[in-house]
Design an enzyme around this catalytic site. Sequence first.
Site, PDB file in Angstrom:
ATOM      1  N   LYS A  47      -1.178  -8.902  -7.006  1.00  0.00           N
ATOM      2  CA  LYS A  47      -0.506  -9.849  -6.116  1.00  0.00           C
ATOM      3  C   LYS A  47       0.967  -9.855  -6.501  1.00  0.00           C
ATOM      4  CE  LYS A  47      -1.646 -14.167  -3.818  1.00  0.00           C
ATOM      5  NZ  LYS A  47      -2.254 -13.671  -2.584  1.00  0.00           N
TER       6      LYS A  47
HETATM    7  C1  LIG Z   1      -3.347 -13.589  -1.781  1.00  0.00           C
HETATM    8  C2  LIG Z   1      -3.765 -12.493  -0.866  1.00  0.00           C
HETATM    9  C3  LIG Z   1      -4.998 -12.509  -0.178  1.00  0.00           C
HETATM   10  C4  LIG Z   1      -5.942 -13.687  -0.195  1.00  0.00           C
HETATM   11  O1  LIG Z   1      -6.387 -14.018  -1.474  1.00  0.00           O
HETATM   12  P1  LIG Z   1      -6.994 -15.483  -1.731  1.00  0.00           P
HETATM   13  O2  LIG Z   1      -7.327 -15.473  -3.178  1.00  0.00           O
HETATM   14  O3  LIG Z   1      -8.191 -15.607  -0.862  1.00  0.00           O
HETATM   15  O4  LIG Z   1      -5.936 -16.454  -1.360  1.00  0.00           O
HETATM   16  C5  LIG Z   1      -5.323 -11.407   0.589  1.00  0.00           C
HETATM   17  N1  LIG Z   1      -4.494 -10.349   0.699  1.00  0.00           N
HETATM   18  C6  LIG Z   1      -3.314 -10.300   0.057  1.00  0.00           C
HETATM   19  C7  LIG Z   1      -2.451  -9.109   0.214  1.00  0.00           C
HETATM   20  C8  LIG Z   1      -2.906 -11.364  -0.744  1.00  0.00           C
HETATM   21  O5  LIG Z   1      -1.724 -11.313  -1.368  1.00  0.00           O
END
Ligand SMILES: *Cc1c(COP(=O)(O)O)cnc(C)c1O
Length: 364
Positions: free
Chosen positions: A203
Amino acid sequence: MSGAALLPFEFRPNPNPATDAERAAILADPGFGKTFTDHMVTIKWTEGVGWHSATVEPFGPIPMSPATAVLHYAQEIFEGMKAYNAADGSITMFRPEANARRFIESAHRMAMPELPEELFVESLRQLVRTDRAWIPSGEGSLYLRPFMFASEAFLGVRPAKEFLYCVIASPAGAYFKSGPKPISVYVSEEYTRAAPGGTGAAKCGGNYATSLLPQAQAIEQGCEQVVFLDAVHRKYVDELGGMNVFFVYGLDRTIVTPELGTILPGITRDAIFALARDFGYEVVERAYSIDEWRADAADGSLTEAFACGTAAVMTPIGMAKSVNGDIEVGGGKAGEVTMRLRQALLDIQHGAAEDTHGWITRIQ
Ligand SMILES: *Cc1c(COP(=O)(O)O)cnc(C)c1O
């Protein structure tokens, strides 16, 4: 909780917090990501010292050198999660330890120091307790944004020797005021978001930077979101810019979602697995091609599609637009399975249903 990983937090209260009237005006219609609470958390990391100087301090600018490494080489990661005013009057969070573990995984991929799980969760607890008056009630929540970046002023290319970890908080209204409207997604044939061996599962801000142009193209095409295909075959569905994607085969009681690898391992995605199984659906993680999406939507075996992530929770997908022809799913309407799963998840998150999976952490 083991004390070893915890630091003492210094508290520097904001001398000019929002007045009750100012805060009430914001909480009446917070929107998303526009306003911030009175405080933030910062923790520093220095090579040879480790984590130090944990502070709850007034929300405000971060002074930095123009040579700060993150501004040049994008060594940055973040998380997104919510704190809730639960129905029983307590303050809760949804699976914060899962975000803590993912933050460690992201840090590893980006050659950054790993913030211990307990310290991550404690930093959230400190901020939420301090700014608890900012948590909207009802369907709203307090969106928490932990992030970390290379704060060393140095232009050489190597992992930085200094990092700053921060948490800021922003009140968020119900994402959809009148229930979720199905969105249209634009299939990007030109750009991809992640290749095998790349940073798709981390992330990091960089993944978002590269998604902005295709996302703008999606908007130009009259869609709300872009959906990416895999970088190797250019035919398997990856995910949206910031949400994972699911396909519901209602008659087979099966839910299909792309397997992990180049996609972000969503915590909402993982929770949906458990809820779908509770409802008697089989969950299949596998490569899912755009051709399959097209054919199965046309013959009606694919009954619903939806996207999911912390911010919007779950959003029905009514249509995928592509240069090879548009794909309508489920008559363009919000599907029944999508809406049931969504309600079940929201009820657990807001404390309106029993937490049968042990996902809720009470923080006050
Ligand atoms: C944060 C994110 C998600 C969703 O993750 P959650 O943990 O469900 O909030 C999906 N795809 C990407 C690219 C992300 O950065």
